[in-house]
Design a protein around this motif. Structure first.
Motif, PDB file in Angstrom:
ATOM      1  N   ILE A   1       0.938  -1.246  -0.081  1.00 52.97           N
ATOM      2  CA  ILE A   1      -0.121   0.104   0.047  1.00 52.97           C
ATOM      3  C   ILE A   1       0.855   0.972  -0.060  1.00 52.97           C
ATOM      4  N   GLY A   2       0.747   2.007  -1.038  1.00 54.13           N
ATOM      5  CA  GLY A   2       1.540   3.077  -1.190  1.00 54.13           C
ATOM      6  C   GLY A   2       2.808   2.898  -2.131  1.00 54.13           C
ATOM      7  N   ALA A   3       2.871   4.137  -3.156  1.00 58.49           N
ATOM      8  CA  ALA A   3       3.774   4.089  -4.133  1.00 58.49           C
ATOM      9  C   ALA A   3       4.740   5.311  -4.032  1.00 58.49           C
TER      10      ALA A   3
ATOM     11  N   LEU B   1       7.953   2.197  -3.381  1.00 62.13           N
ATOM     12  CA  LEU B   1       8.884   1.655  -4.607  1.00 62.13           C
ATOM     13  C   LEU B   1      10.056   0.891  -4.313  1.00 62.13           C
ATOM     14  N   GLY B   2      10.546   1.360  -3.033  1.00 61.00           N
ATOM     15  CA  GLY B   2      11.832   0.744  -2.666  1.00 61.00           C
ATOM     16  C   GLY B   2      11.721  -0.908  -2.333  1.00 61.00           C
TER      17      GLY B   2
ATOM     18  N   ASP C   1      -0.190   9.027  -9.343  1.00 62.83           N
ATOM     19  CA  ASP C   1       1.223   9.134  -9.937  1.00 62.83           C
ATOM     20  C   ASP C   1       1.979   8.497  -8.610  1.00 62.83           C
ATOM     21  N   VAL C   2       3.226   8.197  -8.944  1.00 66.99           N
ATOM     22  CA  VAL C   2       4.278   8.063  -7.844  1.00 66.99           C
ATOM     23  C   VAL C   2       4.638   9.092  -7.020  1.00 66.99           C
TER      24      VAL C   2
ATOM     25  N   TYR D   1      12.863  11.949 -10.629  1.00 70.03           N
ATOM     26  CA  TYR D   1      13.892  10.648 -10.229  1.00 70.03           C
ATOM     27  C   TYR D   1      12.961   9.377  -9.800  1.00 70.03           C
ATOM     28  N   LEU D   2      12.036   9.456  -9.201  1.00 74.74           N
ATOM     29  CA  LEU D   2      11.017   8.429  -8.892  1.00 74.74           C
ATOM     30  C   LEU D   2      10.313   7.986  -9.898  1.00 74.74           C
TER      31      LEU D   2
END
Length: 494
Positions: free
Chosen positions: A9-11, A16-17, A37-38, A82-83
């Motif tokens: 849950i959560g980007a 993402l890591g 979006d991330v 970057y992400l």
């Protein structure tokens, strides 16, 4: 219904890591992100001057280097870019479900799975649940009497109103935390009058921010190992400074003198110097960075109020001394509710245990990642799993690898689930309580969100990230119960 092995849950940076690590390990997963979006914090916080106070080369994934950072300390837009690039390059985008707001996550003991409900009605099912919701997500806004009568604009720094023109306006800024300090120079350039409400003075160090020269960008691109060495040097330098935070608070006096000299040199008025000089040890609250903050406070149209607002009028803010300050706009830079991200989702574990209720007195965990009574669930950057003196990415990556080890251990044990033993969490909390008293966060003479009512007394990890990474290098199986489906031992592990 959509099934997968792992649900994240959560980007943001933590989600993402974890996704990067799961993808490398060949584990099937999906990421559920309520936005489109991330980026998490770096997607939402678009206020003017938003930037990181950790060096760009360290505030990035160790295996996802960016050789062409434009500055030593990157701004919001570049970090978000970057992400986005990492998510695209790593092939994560097809695994992210955007616009999916999770409302509930419930552990189903009979099947050994997490049932995740969403606002859209779609149900996701996974063996493992990973919370990457972050602590800088739920804005903390004071509930002031008279707020309904105020005729001007009001917003929180994390929800910036880009349509509002503050040129020539009277502006009240509430809070001098990281966002507030970054906002002051921008607001002072535009407002006809800027009133800064300061509840507690902050330690604001100068920021060694310079553009990254083209030759260095080319060097990092052609010889990637040089950037790796540069990153390692910065990491070890921050770990050395960290000793003053977690072990030797008196060592902070050296850095304090730098700030005190800056205050003396850049602020003309003696009374103002006294107001903005902290009365507690540096590091007890978050250390801030700016090259313009103190100098800006000298401007004749900038006023610092040593206190906080207690009410709003139709055209004014009332301070705790009863004085009215005429204003056209109020901007809250009052931080976040660090548990608010977990409160908005109903997370139910064994026997109907609700995470919000378990953390009602204070959030706590085992190793900063696991919570008794919530099998197969892990928290990234959770309580006792983060430090404020270096990049959070360091701990994110250690935790992401730890989660993969836990998944592999569950598989190798031919178990359906693993659950951390309550006594393991108690031992961990007891250990932290014995260590946290010597940290600047508890012994520095201030009150902050770093402190809480948990057995450890703090929401932070009271040590170095070197030690934390070493601790998470392996899974202590004896601290967990591995449960075959329908096994009664599982119920005793609550």
């Amino acid at each position: 219904m959509v099934r997968t092995e792992v649900l994240i849950i959560g980007a943001g940076m933590s989600g993402l890591g974890q996704a990067i690590e799961l993808a490398r390990s060949g584990v099937d997963f999906l990421v559920l992100e309520k936005a489109h979006d991330v980026g998490g914090t770096w997607r939402d916080n678009t206020y003017p001057g938003a930037s990181c106070d950790v060096e760009s080369v360290l505030y990035s994934y160790s295996r996802e280097r960016k050789p062409d950072w434009s500055a030593a300390f990157a701004g919001q837009a570049e970090i978000l870019g970057y992400l986005r690039t990492v998510a695209r390059r790593r092939g994560l985008l097809p695994r992210i479900r955007f616009g999916v707001e999770v409302t509930e996550a419930r552990w189903e003991s009979s099947t050994g799975e997490w049932i995740v409900s969403t606002a859209s009605g779609t149900t996701y099912i996974g063996r493992f649940l990973i919370l990457g919701v972050g602590g800088l997500h739920a804005p903390q806004v004071p509930d002031l009497p008279g707020a309904d009568s105020f005729s001007g604009d009001v917003w929180h720094s994390s929800c910036w109103n880009h349509d509002a023109d503050l040129t020539g306006k009277r502006v009240a800024l509430v809070g001098v935390g990281a966002s507030g300090v970054q906002l002051v120079p921008h607001l002072a350039e535009r407002a006809s009058e800027l009133t800064v409400f300061q509840r507690t003075a902050a330690w604001v160090l100068p920021k060694a921010d310079t553009p990254v020269p083209a030759w260095r960008q080319r060097l990092f691109r052609w010889l990637p190992w040089t950037q790796a060495l540069h990153r390692l040097r910065i990491y070890l330098r921050r770990e050395k400074r960290g000793i003053g935070f977690h072990s030797r608070p008196d060592a902070m006096r050296v850095a304090e003198q730098v700030v005190l000299r800056q205050i003396e040199d850049q602020i003309d008025d003696a009374a103002l110097r006294d107001v903005v000089t902290p009365k507690y040890r540096m590091g007890c609250k978050r250390v801030l960075f700016s090259n313009e903050y103190y100098r800006t406070l000298n401007a004749p149209h900038v006023h610092v109020v040593a206190g906080q607002p207690v009410a709003l009028r139709s055209d004014a803010v009332v301070d705790d001394a009863g004085n009215e300050h005429k204003t056209d706009a109020v901007i809250y830079a009052t931080g976040f509710d660090v548990t608010g991200s977990y409160d908005r989702i109903h997370i139910e574990g064994v026997d109907g245990r609700v995470l919000k209720d378990e953390w009602l007195s204070a959030p706590r965990s085992y190793n900063g990642v696991a919570v008794p009574g919530f099998p197969n669930m892990f928290v990234l950057l959770g309580p006792n799993g983060v430090v404020p003196y270096t990049a959070v990415v360091v701990n994110i990556e250690a935790q992401a690898r730890y989660v993969v080890r836990a998944i592999r251990a569950t598989r190798s044990a031919r178990a359906r689930a693993l659950a951390v033993r309550p006594e393991a969490e108690r031992r961990f909390q007891d250990e932290l309580r014995g260590r946290s008293g010597r940290t600047v966060w508890l012994a520095g003479g201030c009150r902050s969100w770093y402190q809480n009512g948990s057995p450890s007394g703090t929401v932070l990890w009271p040590g170095s990230t070197l030690e934390y990474r070493w601790r998470l290098r392996r899974l202590r199986r004896r601290d967990f119960v591995f449960i075959p489906l329908q096994n009664r031992e599982f119920m005793r592990a609550r």
